[in-house]
Design a protein around this motif. Structure first.
Motif, PDB file in Angstrom:
ATOM      1  N   PRO A  13      -0.954   6.006   5.248  1.00 41.57           N
ATOM      2  CA  PRO A  13      -0.187   5.846   6.524  1.00 41.57           C
ATOM      3  C   PRO A  13       0.301   7.214   6.932  1.00 41.57           C
ATOM      4  N   ALA A  14       0.453   7.368   8.200  1.00 38.39           N
ATOM      5  CA  ALA A  14       1.077   8.482   8.877  1.00 38.39           C
ATOM      6  C   ALA A  14       2.210   8.136   9.649  1.00 38.39           C
ATOM      7  N   VAL A  15       3.379   8.277   9.395  1.00 34.68           N
ATOM      8  CA  VAL A  15       4.550   7.781  10.265  1.00 34.68           C
ATOM      9  C   VAL A  15       5.373   8.786  10.990  1.00 34.68           C
ATOM     10  N   PRO A  16       5.550   8.636  12.455  1.00 37.35           N
ATOM     11  CA  PRO A  16       6.035   9.406  12.914  1.00 37.35           C
ATOM     12  C   PRO A  16       7.437   9.303  13.321  1.00 37.35           C
ATOM     13  N   VAL A  17       7.996  10.384  13.018  1.00 39.11           N
ATOM     14  CA  VAL A  17       9.598  10.443  12.966  1.00 39.11           C
ATOM     15  C   VAL A  17      10.216  11.474  13.932  1.00 39.11           C
ATOM     16  N   ILE A  48       5.150  11.584   6.623  1.00 40.96           N
ATOM     17  CA  ILE A  48       6.040  11.514   7.743  1.00 40.96           C
ATOM     18  C   ILE A  48       5.671  12.761   8.427  1.00 40.96           C
ATOM     19  N   TYR A  49       5.837  12.730   9.643  1.00 46.88           N
ATOM     20  CA  TYR A  49       5.526  13.972  10.353  1.00 46.88           C
ATOM     21  C   TYR A  49       6.394  14.020  11.549  1.00 46.88           C
ATOM     22  N   PRO A  50       6.841  15.171  12.176  1.00 44.26           N
ATOM     23  CA  PRO A  50       7.607  15.197  13.298  1.00 44.26           C
ATOM     24  C   PRO A  50       6.829  14.909  14.485  1.00 44.26           C
ATOM     25  N   SER A  51       7.385  13.965  15.321  1.00 45.12           N
ATOM     26  CA  SER A  51       6.990  13.357  16.774  1.00 45.12           C
ATOM     27  C   SER A  51       7.675  12.631  17.397  1.00 45.12           C
ATOM     28  N   PRO A  52       8.761  13.375  17.813  1.00 52.04           N
ATOM     29  CA  PRO A  52       9.812  12.717  18.290  1.00 52.04           C
ATOM     30  C   PRO A  52       9.458  11.567  19.547  1.00 52.04           C
ATOM     31  N   ALA A  53       8.438  11.824  20.530  1.00 49.39           N
ATOM     32  CA  ALA A  53       7.776  11.071  21.487  1.00 49.39           C
ATOM     33  C   ALA A  53       7.220   9.660  20.906  1.00 49.39           C
ATOM     34  N   SER A  54       6.604   9.506  19.719  1.00 46.84           N
ATOM     35  CA  SER A  54       6.291   8.533  19.174  1.00 46.84           C
ATOM     36  C   SER A  54       7.078   7.642  17.986  1.00 46.84           C
ATOM     37  N   ALA A  55       7.907   8.351  17.586  1.00 47.36           N
ATOM     38  CA  ALA A  55       8.781   7.695  16.475  1.00 47.36           C
ATOM     39  C   ALA A  55       9.271   6.231  17.087  1.00 47.36           C
ATOM     40  N   GLY A  56       9.046   5.471  16.052  1.00 44.13           N
ATOM     41  CA  GLY A  56       9.629   4.031  16.140  1.00 44.13           C
ATOM     42  C   GLY A  56       8.997   3.299  17.144  1.00 44.13           C
ATOM     43  N   LYS A  57       7.947   3.753  18.073  1.00 42.65           N
ATOM     44  CA  LYS A  57       7.499   2.967  19.072  1.00 42.65           C
ATOM     45  C   LYS A  57       6.380   1.921  18.665  1.00 42.65           C
ATOM     46  N   SER A  58       5.944   1.900  17.457  1.00 39.51           N
ATOM     47  CA  SER A  58       4.778   1.212  17.084  1.00 39.51           C
ATOM     48  C   SER A  58       4.945  -0.472  17.448  1.00 39.51           C
ATOM     49  N   GLY A  59       6.401  -0.915  17.103  1.00 40.77           N
ATOM     50  CA  GLY A  59       6.507  -2.409  17.116  1.00 40.77           C
ATOM     51  C   GLY A  59       5.898  -3.420  16.122  1.00 40.77           C
ATOM     52  N   SER A  60       5.031  -2.786  15.135  1.00 38.37           N
ATOM     53  CA  SER A  60       4.619  -3.498  14.327  1.00 38.37           C
ATOM     54  C   SER A  60       4.619  -2.806  12.749  1.00 38.37           C
ATOM     55  N   THR A  61       4.157  -3.308  11.604  1.00 40.89           N
ATOM     56  CA  THR A  61       4.542  -2.688  10.387  1.00 40.89           C
ATOM     57  C   THR A  61       3.502  -1.292  10.471  1.00 40.89           C
ATOM     58  N   VAL A  62       4.088  -0.111  10.023  1.00 38.61           N
ATOM     59  CA  VAL A  62       3.114   0.861   9.980  1.00 38.61           C
ATOM     60  C   VAL A  62       2.880   1.442   8.515  1.00 38.61           C
ATOM     61  N   ALA A  74       9.148  -8.653   2.249  1.00 41.03           N
ATOM     62  CA  ALA A  74      10.328  -8.184   3.019  1.00 41.03           C
ATOM     63  C   ALA A  74       9.971  -6.737   3.852  1.00 41.03           C
ATOM     64  N   TRP A  75      10.665  -6.741   5.036  1.00 41.47           N
ATOM     65  CA  TRP A  75      10.671  -5.706   5.902  1.00 41.47           C
ATOM     66  C   TRP A  75      11.828  -4.910   5.946  1.00 41.47           C
ATOM     67  N   PHE A  76      11.742  -3.629   6.188  1.00 41.94           N
ATOM     68  CA  PHE A  76      12.934  -2.729   6.655  1.00 41.94           C
ATOM     69  C   PHE A  76      12.602  -1.696   7.527  1.00 41.94           C
ATOM     70  N   LYS A  77      13.384  -1.030   8.223  1.00 43.51           N
ATOM     71  CA  LYS A  77      13.284   0.104   9.445  1.00 43.51           C
ATOM     72  C   LYS A  77      13.576   1.310   8.577  1.00 43.51           C
ATOM     73  N   ASP A  78      12.968   2.495   9.028  1.00 43.16           N
ATOM     74  CA  ASP A  78      13.432   3.666   8.726  1.00 43.16           C
ATOM     75  C   ASP A  78      14.581   3.867  10.008  1.00 43.16           C
ATOM     76  N   PRO A  79      15.039   5.261   9.812  1.00 46.81           N
ATOM     77  CA  PRO A  79      16.034   5.531  10.730  1.00 46.81           C
ATOM     78  C   PRO A  79      15.580   5.649  12.249  1.00 46.81           C
ATOM     79  N   ASP A  80      14.233   5.696  12.260  1.00 49.70           N
ATOM     80  CA  ASP A  80      13.704   5.837  13.774  1.00 49.70           C
ATOM     81  C   ASP A  80      13.062   4.498  14.422  1.00 49.70           C
ATOM     82  N   GLY A  81      13.399   3.330  13.509  1.00 49.76           N
ATOM     83  CA  GLY A  81      12.950   2.192  13.794  1.00 49.76           C
ATOM     84  C   GLY A  81      11.480   1.802  13.364  1.00 49.76           C
ATOM     85  N   ASN A  82      10.803   2.686  12.573  1.00 50.51           N
ATOM     86  CA  ASN A  82       9.621   2.317  11.999  1.00 50.51           C
ATOM     87  C   ASN A  82       9.617   1.309  10.998  1.00 50.51           C
TER      88      ASN A  82
END
Length: 128
Positions: free
Chosen positions: A10-14, A53-67, A113-121
């Motif tokens: 998985p590649a997670v935008p932050v 994890i990679y820097p992508s402020p425009a995409s961070a936390g926008k998935s709405g589903s489990t990443v 169980a689910w949790f979110k990172d600081p960006d909401g991913n």
């Protein structure tokens, strides 16, 4: 060799790599991360798998589903450890999905169980 034989990660935008790094390392306990050309960090996980994890402020936390999801043998133990590290677990109470006081859902044979990172991913932890 086709994709079915290839390792996938998985590649997670932050939005803020320093803030994300602190969460993934301090709260989740990931270590041994290596910096990648895109400005991100790849952390080794079990079974030869990794999470990036990679820097992508425009995409961070926008998935709405489990990443990303981790498979574990003892979900309750992991949830307790992460909770003690300051991780907050999501709570659901719908017709389809209900979690207990710790944020653990029973889905047939699986517990999740689910949790979110600081960006909401959203990340999941699954006990099969």
């Amino acid at each position: 060799m086709g994709l079915q034989d290839a390792k996938v990660e998985p590649a997670v935008p932050v939005s803020d790599i320093a803030k994300a790094r602190e969460f993934y390392e301090t709260k989740l306990g990931l270590s041994g991360g290596r910096q990648i050309f895109d400005g991100g960090i790849t952390y080794p996980c079990g079974g030869g798998r990794e999470i990036h994890i990679y820097p992508s402020p425009a995409s961070a936390g926008k998935s709405g589903s489990t990443v990303a999801a981790w498979e574990v043998l003892d979900l309750e133990k992991i949830v307790d450890e992460l909770t003690a590290n300051g991780v907050s677990f999501e709570h659901y109470d719908t017709d389809r999905l209900k979690t207990n006081e710790k944020g653990i859902a029973e889905l047939g044979e699986e517990r999740v169980a689910w949790f979110k990172d600081p960006d909401g991913n959203t990340h999941g932890i699954v006990q099969l």
